[in-house]
Design a protein around this motif. Structure first.
Motif, PDB file in Angstrom:
ATOM      1  N   GLY A  48       0.750  -1.024   0.013  1.00 45.50           N
ATOM      2  CA  GLY A  48      -0.035  -0.178  -0.018  1.00 45.50           C
ATOM      3  C   GLY A  48       0.773   1.152   0.135  1.00 45.50           C
ATOM      4  N   GLY A  49       0.133   2.459  -0.321  1.00 46.89           N
ATOM      5  CA  GLY A  49       1.000   3.549  -0.272  1.00 46.89           C
ATOM      6  C   GLY A  49      -0.146   4.684  -0.627  1.00 46.89           C
ATOM      7  N   LYS A  50       0.739   6.044  -0.831  1.00 49.53           N
ATOM      8  CA  LYS A  50       0.059   7.137  -1.353  1.00 49.53           C
ATOM      9  C   LYS A  50       0.770   7.876  -2.072  1.00 49.53           C
ATOM     10  N   VAL A  51       0.122   8.453  -3.186  1.00 58.00           N
ATOM     11  CA  VAL A  51       0.460   9.094  -4.567  1.00 58.00           C
ATOM     12  C   VAL A  51       0.106  10.776  -4.096  1.00 58.00           C
ATOM     13  N   THR A  52       0.998  11.645  -4.122  1.00 60.91           N
ATOM     14  CA  THR A  52       0.743  13.020  -4.119  1.00 60.91           C
ATOM     15  C   THR A  52       1.294  13.717  -5.254  1.00 60.91           C
ATOM     16  N   ASP A  53       0.986  14.860  -5.443  1.00 64.19           N
ATOM     17  CA  ASP A  53       1.528  15.792  -6.627  1.00 64.19           C
ATOM     18  C   ASP A  53       2.794  16.337  -5.876  1.00 64.19           C
ATOM     19  N   GLY A  54       3.746  16.082  -6.688  1.00 62.94           N
ATOM     20  CA  GLY A  54       5.197  16.755  -6.420  1.00 62.94           C
ATOM     21  C   GLY A  54       5.150  18.204  -6.383  1.00 62.94           C
ATOM     22  N   GLY A  55       4.090  18.874  -6.901  1.00 67.29           N
ATOM     23  CA  GLY A  55       4.275  20.387  -7.001  1.00 67.29           C
ATOM     24  C   GLY A  55       3.699  20.888  -5.772  1.00 67.29           C
ATOM     25  N   ALA A 116       4.168  -4.023   2.751  1.00 68.49           N
ATOM     26  CA  ALA A 116       5.164  -3.235   1.964  1.00 68.49           C
ATOM     27  C   ALA A 116       4.590  -1.837   1.796  1.00 68.49           C
ATOM     28  N   GLU A 117       5.342  -0.630   2.015  1.00 70.12           N
ATOM     29  CA  GLU A 117       4.887   0.495   1.880  1.00 70.12           C
ATOM     30  C   GLU A 117       5.550   1.373   0.765  1.00 70.12           C
ATOM     31  N   LEU A 118       4.807   2.140  -0.032  1.00 79.20           N
ATOM     32  CA  LEU A 118       5.662   2.807  -1.143  1.00 79.20           C
ATOM     33  C   LEU A 118       4.851   3.872  -1.364  1.00 79.20           C
ATOM     34  N   ASP A 119       5.110   5.228  -0.791  1.00 81.11           N
ATOM     35  CA  ASP A 119       4.737   6.359  -1.174  1.00 81.11           C
ATOM     36  C   ASP A 119       5.586   7.008  -2.369  1.00 81.11           C
ATOM     37  N   LEU A 120       4.721   7.863  -3.045  1.00 82.33           N
ATOM     38  CA  LEU A 120       5.227   8.532  -4.114  1.00 82.33           C
ATOM     39  C   LEU A 120       4.728   9.823  -4.122  1.00 82.33           C
ATOM     40  N   ARG A 121       5.744  10.918  -4.452  1.00 79.87           N
ATOM     41  CA  ARG A 121       5.512  12.235  -4.898  1.00 79.87           C
ATOM     42  C   ARG A 121       5.781  12.217  -6.473  1.00 79.87           C
ATOM     43  N   PHE A 122       4.304  12.427  -6.824  1.00 82.10           N
ATOM     44  CA  PHE A 122       4.399  12.057  -8.585  1.00 82.10           C
ATOM     45  C   PHE A 122       5.001  13.411  -9.142  1.00 82.10           C
ATOM     46  N   ARG A 123       6.226  13.422  -9.753  1.00 84.36           N
ATOM     47  CA  ARG A 123       6.728  14.389 -10.381  1.00 84.36           C
ATOM     48  C   ARG A 123       6.171  14.827 -11.988  1.00 84.36           C
ATOM     49  N   ASN A 124       6.050  16.001 -12.298  1.00 74.54           N
ATOM     50  CA  ASN A 124       5.852  16.068 -13.901  1.00 74.54           C
ATOM     51  C   ASN A 124       6.727  15.660 -14.702  1.00 74.54           C
ATOM     52  N   SER A 125       6.246  14.781 -15.685  1.00 74.13           N
ATOM     53  CA  SER A 125       7.116  13.983 -16.548  1.00 74.13           C
ATOM     54  C   SER A 125       7.704  14.929 -17.542  1.00 74.13           C
ATOM     55  N   GLU A 126       8.423  14.546 -18.760  1.00 75.93           N
ATOM     56  CA  GLU A 126       8.667  15.108 -19.781  1.00 75.93           C
ATOM     57  C   GLU A 126       7.873  14.749 -20.923  1.00 75.93           C
ATOM     58  N   ARG A 127       7.624  15.998 -21.923  1.00 77.19           N
ATOM     59  CA  ARG A 127       6.836  15.705 -22.970  1.00 77.19           C
ATOM     60  C   ARG A 127       7.684  14.946 -24.236  1.00 77.19           C
TER      61      ARG A 127
END
Length: 944
Positions: A48-55, A116-127
């Protein structure tokens, strides 16, 4: 089509329907068997985990999370959380995908017996094209959320987020929804009031607030007028067009769920405020609008509180003229033509106030338990003065008549009226719920209460009539809406001195609807190599609806109670210049002096419309889902048991006597199987297909137990508590392509087979106790089908070179065709009431360097009017003409905290037009013409 072909077609459909229903049941049974036989895999563990906006640090809902190479897949919830109950041990690659941001991969080691825990700060990707970073900000944040939530939905769903709604000049919740493919509006005085889904009458749709059914404030109706709810109080609106077994079975067109704002929509402390002025070009008057949001998180971010008040006053009006009946008459020269029997000139002065507040208290008690308590109160006060002139051509001698004109002599009984009314509606709702996860089990529950109330206290109509038989008139119609009335002789009907009091009518009516809901759901995720789950649950809905009215008619008042003593200004009403009745003068003369008039109670309106009905719905469902490669299959069945009771009165209308009480009940059961397929052709292409069943219960007015007997006319009116629920079998298929540069291209088809439409009918000898009387009542028996195509395209054109990379496009079109069979119109194929064959939305946006602008167009083709029944023949049916509305929005961000904006609504002064068709290629006839002119909103927004 030959009869044998028709029989084969419907026989084939019946076989297919039977096979599908049996498959849904077998699928659910198979899922139960799989669950019971599933063994715990010692070589797996939870993740489990949590996804947030990196900005901005906010949670991202709708992120697709996959365990690479295993077929395991899920989507983050509104808190950004995701969870797998069973992931194979060892090194795993976890893939995260979010439309507009791209994909990210993270490695993790899964150990048996340990979560298991995996949190992620979702970064803006590249075009893909120019490798420059994408920046999702401004209104695009809401667009991204809506698109990703739509992609992650179990069935065909459309979503509009608050950020997106805020960029349209919409006044209320109904107007915010009209931008979605397949959606249109029923308007009142130019404002959106009811939502029409896929061309079906607004009473056939389901409306919920935060997942709980919403009580209707409408007297006697099931339809919920969403103009009660301001657009600013909403977080998002989702429209589920293919309902699943775990959803309430009501909603033939679809299910609309309004979500209010949550404290977890923001990071930490948040405050925002909006102040707006509004101007109506027709009335020349100003109004105001204010709303705000305050949200905070405390207890280390696990507890959130949000308060959102709103208040609006809008002062406007409309100019209207309309027919009061057409009849086929013989002209003096012996030819036959349609005669305009009477015309109404209506001048409206309107003030609408909307105010309310939403409050939310939400908590993340543990990693596995969340809870909420939400409440909302919204009130809508519609103050209206209607100044009316009535010219009745049947009260004179017909001199000439053709298809476009007529002349008359010796006309009398001209009327000048004023209706002074306040319609006061409110919706209040409170709900609480939880979501608990423990290993493979997920359990959630909700409890809620809502109340809708409507009243019109002391609605007063003042009527003055001129009885002299000396009017000479003619009318001419250049087209259906080009009406010219000319007085050619006699004393001018604009002279107030020639009018006498006819009567004053005072109405007090009110209605309440109360609803109590309880929902419990349980889901078990199977622990095996093939992702699957079993879900089951139950719900109870208790509804109570009542209506009462009291009408008193006053006549023979004081000698000075005359039009001449209440003369007011001559308004700017352009179609027939006459002085208004001065509202303040006539109120002062009547209110408090009712004893100076002869008053008589209107018995029929005061007794026959008093009734109370209760409706209890107990439901249960079982469903399962299994993922086979890139294909997800979900199926199950829902059963709903309805217990309906109603009590009203049996009245003798001629002698004005209550004969007794009518009380009866009706119980019935509906089985609603469903099957939904979802196939991910690629990372960005989703295919969907579904079979579902839904229903719409009878209208309360039609099913109320009440009987009115009129011995003078030998007529009986009787409600029908034994009406059946309308049932619909629905087929849907769609393809959605999610574009890398924050967009979606979709196409969908649908077919609905509907039966048990109710209709009003007059039957000679239909009332057993009085076989010589004519009975007017309601019956089931009509059926029909509707099919359509929905095409939608939305994209931010960020791949274009600057400065064109700020351009965005929203476009959708819905094409439908329908057929309805009614026993009162044997042998005819009629359109569904309210169905437009074309509905189009187009919007072009531009956002760059703090500047935003959007030009939006909404088009709806002609349709049979929603609030009118079919006529006795095709030339008595009421049609609403096509409409195209154009709106413009602009804003500029002065700083990170301040923004100014302006909105121009109904730029081209699009009117509301109603017509009747004519035989033999003759021109359409006047129904109604009403214009509102343009309006403007302007103000500022501030946020912390």
């Amino acid at each position: 089509m030959k009869r044998s072909q028709i029989q084969r077609r419907y026989y084939g459909v019946a076989i297919l329907r039977t096979i599908t229903r049996k498959f849904c049941g077998l699928f659910a049974i198979a899922m139960i068997s799989s669950t019971l036989s599933a063994q715990t895999d010692s070589n797996s563990a939870a993740l489990g985990g949590k996804v947030t906006d990196g900005g901005n640090g906010l949670p991202l809902e709708g992120v697709r999370v996959m365990v690479d190479g295993t077929g395991l897949e899920t989507y983050t919830n509104r808190y950004g959380n995701y969870y797998f109950s069973s992931v194979p041990t060892g090194a795993q690659e976890i893939v995260f995908n979010y439309v507009g941001y791209g994909s990210m991969r993270e490695s993790i080691s899964i150990n048996a017996g340990k979560t298991a825990e995996l949190d992620l700060r979702f970064r803006n990707s590249e075009r893909i094209i120019d490798l420059e970073p994408v920046v999702i900000k401004g209104f695009l944040v809401g667009t991204a959320r809506a698109i990703n939530q739509q992609r992650s939905a179990d069935s065909l769903t459309s979503i509009v987020a608050s950020d997106e709604m805020g960029r349209f000049p919409d006044q209320n919740a109904a107007e915010s929804i009209q931008r979605i493919a397949g959606m249109s509006l029923y308007r009142d005085q130019g404002e959106g009031r009811y939502v029409v889904v896929r061309g079906l009458n607004y009473e056939l749709n389901s409306v919920s607030l935060n997942g709980m059914k919403l009580a209707s404030p409408e007297e006697g109706d099931r339809g919920i007028a969403l103009d009660v709810i301001p657009a600013d109080a909403i977080s998002s609106v989702e429209v589920v067009k293919a309902i699943t077994p775990d959803m309430d079975g009501e909603g033939v067109g679809g299910a609309v769920n309004i979500k209010t704002k949550s404290p977890f929509d923001y990071k930490g402390n948040h405050a925002s405020f909006k102040a707006q002025g509004n101007y109506s070009a027709l009335s020349g008057k100003m109004g105001q609008k204010f709303n705000g949001v305050y949200s905070t998180l405390f207890n280390e971010g696990t507890l959130g509180l949000l308060v959102s008040p709103t208040w609006q006053t809008r002062k406007f009006g409309s100019y209207n003229y309309e027919n009061d009946g057409w009849s086929l008459e013989e002209a003096p020269d012996g030819t036959e033509h349609y005669l305009l029997e009477a015309v109404n000139f209506r001048d409206y002065v309107i003030e609408r106030k909307r105010y309310g507040a939403s409050i939310a208290l939400e908590g993340l008690a543990t990693d596995s338990l969340t809870w909420f308590i939400k409440g909302t109160y919204n009130r809508f006060k519609d103050t209206e003065q209607r100044f009316r002139t009535v010219i009745d051509f049947t009260e004179g001698e017909l001199l000439s008549l053709d298809d476009s004109s007529a002349s008359f002599d010796s006309l009398r009984r001209f009327r000048r009226d004023l209706r002074d009314r306040v319609k006061d509606q409110s919706i209040e709702a409170i709900s609480a719920g939880f979501d608990f996860q423990d290993g493979a089990w997920t359990i959630d529950g909700k409890i809620g209460y809502s109340k809708g109330h409507e009243e019109s206290p002391n609605e007063t109509q003042y009527r003055f009539r001129r009885n002299e038989k000396d009017g000479e008139f003619n009318y001419a119609l250049g087209n259906a809406y080009d009406l010219k009335i000319t007085q050619t002789g006699g004393a001018s009907i604009t002279d107030p001195n020639s009018y006498e009091l006819q009567r004053v009518e005072v109405t007090n009516d009110s209605g309440d609807e109360k609803e109590n809901d309880l929902i419990i759901n349980a889901r078990y995720d199977l622990n095996g190599s093939t992702p699957a789950y079993l879900k089951f649950g139950t719900s109870f809905r208790g509804k109570k609806k009542n209506q009462e009215a009291e009408v008193i008619e006053y006549s023979d008042g004081p000698g000075d109670f005359t039009f001449a003593n209440f003369v007011g200004e001559v308004s700017d009403y352009p179609y027939y210049h006459v002085p208004r009745i001065d509202l303040n003068k006539i109120r002062s003369a009547f209110v408090g002096n009712e004893n100076s008039f002869e008053g008589e109670r209107a018995f029929e309106d005061s007794e026959l419309d008093d009734w109370e009905s209760t409706e209890d719905v107990l439901a249960a469902y079982i469903m399962g889902s299994i993922r086979l490669g890139d294909t997800n299959i979900m199926g199950g069945v829902r059963v709903e048991r309805t217990k309906f009771q109603t009590i009203g009165q049996k009245v003798d209308l001629e002698n004005e006597v209550v004969l007794g009480t009518e009380k009866t009940s009706n119980n019935y059961t509906n089985w609603l199987p469903g099957l939904h397929l979802r196939h991910e052709l690629s990372e960005n292409i989703v295919l969907r297909a579904s079979y579902s069943n839904s229903l719409a219960r009878p209208g309360f007015k039609d099913s109320a137990a009440r009987i009115g007997i009129n011995d003078d006319d030998e007529e009986v009116f009787q409600g029908n508590p034994n009406l059946k629920a309308l049932e619909s079998t629905n087929w849907d298929a769609s393809v959605e392509y999610y574009l890398p540069s924050l967009g979606v291209l979709s196409a969908g088809v649908f077919y609905k087979d509907i039966k048990n439409f109710s209709y009003e009918i007059a039957i000679d000898g239909g009332y057993t106790l009085l076989p010589d009387y004519e009975l007017t009542t309601f019956r089931n028996g009509s059926d029909g089908n509707i099919q359509g195509l929905e095409l939608a395209y939305q994209q931010q054109l960020s791949m274009l070179p600057a400065p064109f990379d700020g351009i965005g496009i929203l476009a959708n079109i819905t094409l439908t065709s329908s057929e309805a069979n009614y026993p009162t119109r044997q042998g005819e194929k009629l359109d569904f009431i309210g169905n437009s064959e074309q509905v189009v939305n187009l919007a072009i946006t531009y956002e760059k360097a703090g500047f935003f602008t959007r030009l939006a167009m909404n088009y709806r083709s002609e349709r049979l009017r929603e609030d009118e029944a079919f006529g006795g023949d095709p030339f008595e049916d009421t049609w609403v003409d096509s409409q195209t509305q154009l709106d413009l929005s602009m804003s500029y961000k002065i700083s990170s905290n301040w923004e100014v904006f302006g909105e121009w609504v109904n730029i081209t002064n699009e009117p509301f037009k109603v017509f009747f068709k004519s035989p033999n290629g003759q021109a359409n006839r006047l129904g109604q013409f009403e214009e509102y002119d343009w309006s403007a909103n302007f103000g500022f927004r501030w946020k912390l």
